[in-house]
Write a protein that holds these residues in place. Structure first.
Motif, PDB file in Angstrom:
ATOM      1  N   GLU A  68       0.830  -1.219   0.000  1.00 24.25           N
ATOM      2  CA  GLU A  68       0.000   0.000   0.000  1.00 24.25           C
ATOM      3  C   GLU A  68       0.861   1.265   0.000  1.00 24.25           C
ATOM      4  OE1 GLU A  68      -3.136   0.180  -0.571  1.00 24.25           O
ATOM      5  OE2 GLU A  68      -3.897  -1.810  -0.110  1.00 24.25           O
ATOM      6  N   ARG A  69       1.948   1.229  -0.802  1.00 27.16           N
ATOM      7  CA  ARG A  69       2.826   2.399  -0.915  1.00 27.16           C
ATOM      8  C   ARG A  69       3.772   2.245  -2.094  1.00 27.16           C
ATOM      9  NH1 ARG A  69       7.703   2.026   3.273  1.00 27.16           N
ATOM     10  NH2 ARG A  69       8.181   3.837   2.059  1.00 27.16           N
ATOM     11  N   SER A  70       4.410   3.324  -2.453  1.00 25.55           N
ATOM     12  CA  SER A  70       5.431   3.311  -3.494  1.00 25.55           C
ATOM     13  C   SER A  70       6.791   3.076  -2.860  1.00 25.55           C
ATOM     14  CB  SER A  70       5.458   4.644  -4.244  1.00 25.55           C
ATOM     15  OG  SER A  70       4.274   4.828  -4.969  1.00 25.55           O
ATOM     16  N   ILE A  71       7.622   2.318  -3.559  1.00 25.30           N
ATOM     17  CA  ILE A  71       9.001   2.111  -3.108  1.00 25.30           C
ATOM     18  C   ILE A  71       9.934   2.232  -4.304  1.00 25.30           C
ATOM     19  CG2 ILE A  71       8.387   0.675  -1.120  1.00 25.30           C
ATOM     20  CD1 ILE A  71       9.256  -1.793  -2.727  1.00 25.30           C
ATOM     21  N   LEU A  72      11.213   2.434  -4.016  1.00 23.31           N
ATOM     22  CA  LEU A  72      12.245   2.460  -5.045  1.00 23.31           C
ATOM     23  C   LEU A  72      12.833   1.064  -5.176  1.00 23.31           C
ATOM     24  CD1 LEU A  72      14.157   5.717  -4.044  1.00 23.31           C
ATOM     25  CD2 LEU A  72      12.429   5.438  -5.821  1.00 23.31           C
ATOM     26  N   GLU A  73      13.030   0.624  -6.413  1.00 25.58           N
ATOM     27  CA  GLU A  73      13.543  -0.722  -6.674  1.00 25.58           C
ATOM     28  C   GLU A  73      14.454  -0.711  -7.889  1.00 25.58           C
ATOM     29  OE1 GLU A  73      10.447  -3.853  -6.871  1.00 25.58           O
ATOM     30  OE2 GLU A  73       9.046  -2.207  -6.508  1.00 25.58           O
ATOM     31  N   ILE A  74      15.317  -1.733  -7.966  1.00 28.69           N
ATOM     32  CA  ILE A  74      16.000  -1.956  -9.229  1.00 28.69           C
ATOM     33  C   ILE A  74      14.976  -2.592 -10.174  1.00 28.69           C
ATOM     34  CG2 ILE A  74      18.342  -2.078  -8.287  1.00 28.69           C
ATOM     35  CD1 ILE A  74      18.150  -5.140  -8.361  1.00 28.69           C
ATOM     36  N   PRO A  75      15.120  -2.397 -11.484  1.00 27.08           N
ATOM     37  CA  PRO A  75      14.176  -2.995 -12.425  1.00 27.08           C
ATOM     38  C   PRO A  75      14.173  -4.516 -12.296  1.00 27.08           C
ATOM     39  CG  PRO A  75      15.588  -1.394 -13.520  1.00 27.08           C
ATOM     40  CD  PRO A  75      16.141  -1.595 -12.146  1.00 27.08           C
ATOM     41  N   ALA A  76      13.009  -5.111 -12.472  1.00 26.03           N
ATOM     42  CA  ALA A  76      12.884  -6.559 -12.320  1.00 26.03           C
ATOM     43  C   ALA A  76      11.646  -7.042 -13.058  1.00 26.03           C
ATOM     44  CB  ALA A  76      12.783  -6.922 -10.840  1.00 26.03           C
ATOM     45  N   GLY A  77      11.571  -8.346 -13.229  1.00 22.53           N
ATOM     46  CA  GLY A  77      10.396  -8.917 -13.857  1.00 22.53           C
ATOM     47  C   GLY A  77      10.430 -10.427 -13.825  1.00 22.53           C
ATOM     48  N   LYS A  78       9.298 -11.016 -14.135  1.00 22.03           N
ATOM     49  CA  LYS A  78       9.162 -12.465 -14.041  1.00 22.03           C
ATOM     50  C   LYS A  78       9.591 -13.133 -15.343  1.00 22.03           C
ATOM     51  CE  LYS A  78       4.472 -13.592 -15.016  1.00 22.03           C
ATOM     52  NZ  LYS A  78       4.651 -14.411 -16.178  1.00 22.03           N
ATOM     53  N   LEU A  79      10.143 -14.320 -15.165  1.00 19.89           N
ATOM     54  CA  LEU A  79      10.522 -15.145 -16.309  1.00 19.89           C
ATOM     55  C   LEU A  79       9.273 -15.642 -17.028  1.00 19.89           C
ATOM     56  CD1 LEU A  79      13.220 -17.413 -14.628  1.00 19.89           C
ATOM     57  CD2 LEU A  79      13.648 -15.753 -16.437  1.00 19.89           C
ATOM     58  N   GLU A  80       9.300 -15.613 -18.350  1.00 22.06           N
ATOM     59  CA  GLU A  80       8.245 -16.236 -19.134  1.00 22.06           C
ATOM     60  C   GLU A  80       8.643 -17.692 -19.353  1.00 22.06           C
ATOM     61  OE1 GLU A  80       5.450 -14.788 -19.760  1.00 22.06           O
ATOM     62  OE2 GLU A  80       6.080 -12.803 -19.082  1.00 22.06           O
ATOM     63  N   LYS A  81       7.678 -18.543 -19.562  1.00 24.88           N
ATOM     64  CA  LYS A  81       7.945 -19.976 -19.726  1.00 24.88           C
ATOM     65  C   LYS A  81       8.962 -20.211 -20.837  1.00 24.88           C
ATOM     66  CE  LYS A  81       5.720 -24.394 -20.058  1.00 24.88           C
ATOM     67  NZ  LYS A  81       4.750 -25.104 -19.305  1.00 24.88           N
ATOM     68  N   GLY A  82      10.038 -20.924 -20.510  1.00 23.21           N
ATOM     69  CA  GLY A  82      11.071 -21.267 -21.477  1.00 23.21           C
ATOM     70  C   GLY A  82      12.071 -20.161 -21.773  1.00 23.21           C
TER      71      GLY A  82
END
Length: 181
Positions: A68-82
């Motif tokens: 329930e808030r904004s935070i600072l992060e390094i860019p990231a993302g989920k792996l797609e299948k394969g």
């Protein structure tokens, strides 16, 4: 046999979503007794430490509903299948920041919350950044703002509570160690 192995006696899928699945398991403990576990299955993820020519880290500010808030992060993302982690990292860097990188280095992979989830995240450093004129677009449900901060500025944001996630804390500590050596 694995030390302290818990044998799965039964498993029921409770939920399947776009990103995670939740399972309820009945397990046999090493002492022969039984217990239950709630396990989150995740496809895995990548995170990128993008470093500019002047040594700053490209961060994204993003609202996180779970917090329930904004935070600072390094860019990231989920792996797609394969999908190979390096390809995910390149895609996510472009989508979230509009940058591409000439130099990539895998520095570590780790489980984010092994007590209840199997998410495995791969951390990459990206250097030789170049801003793209026509970069890939963010997902339609993503809204981010870019910031470029030095390690010292990141430490200040950490103290202020703007940085809260493990992958970004790891990235800052990694860069601190590099600067000391």
């Amino acid at each position: 046999m694995k030390k302290f192995e818990e044998k799965t006696l039964s498993e029921e899928k409770i939920f399947e979503g776009r990103v995670i699945s939740l399972y309820h398991q009945e397990v046999e403990l090493p002492n022969g007794k039984s217990s239950t576990r709630e396990i989150v299955k995740h496809p895995g993820a990548v995170a990128i430490i993008p470093i500019t020519e002047d040594g700053k880290i490209v961060l994204v500010e993003q609202y996180r509903k779970a917090l329930e808030r904004s935070i600072l992060e390094i860019p990231a993302g989920k792996l797609e299948k394969g999908e190979e982690p390096i390809n995910t990292a390149k895609r996510e860097l472009e989508e979230e920041t509009g940058y591409e990188a000439n130099e990539w280095k895998h520095i570590q992979s780790f489980y984010t919350s092994p007590g209840f989830a199997d998410e495995y995240i791969h951390i990459f450093v990206a250097k030789g950044l170049r801003k793209l004129e026509n970069s890939a677009q963010l997902d339609e449900d993503e809204f981010v703002e870019l910031l470029e901060l030095s390690v010292e500025e990141c430490l200040e944001e950490l103290k202020k509570g703007s940085i809260h996630d493990a992958k970004t804390c790891y990235a800052i500590q990694y860069l601190q160690l590099l600067n000391k050596n």
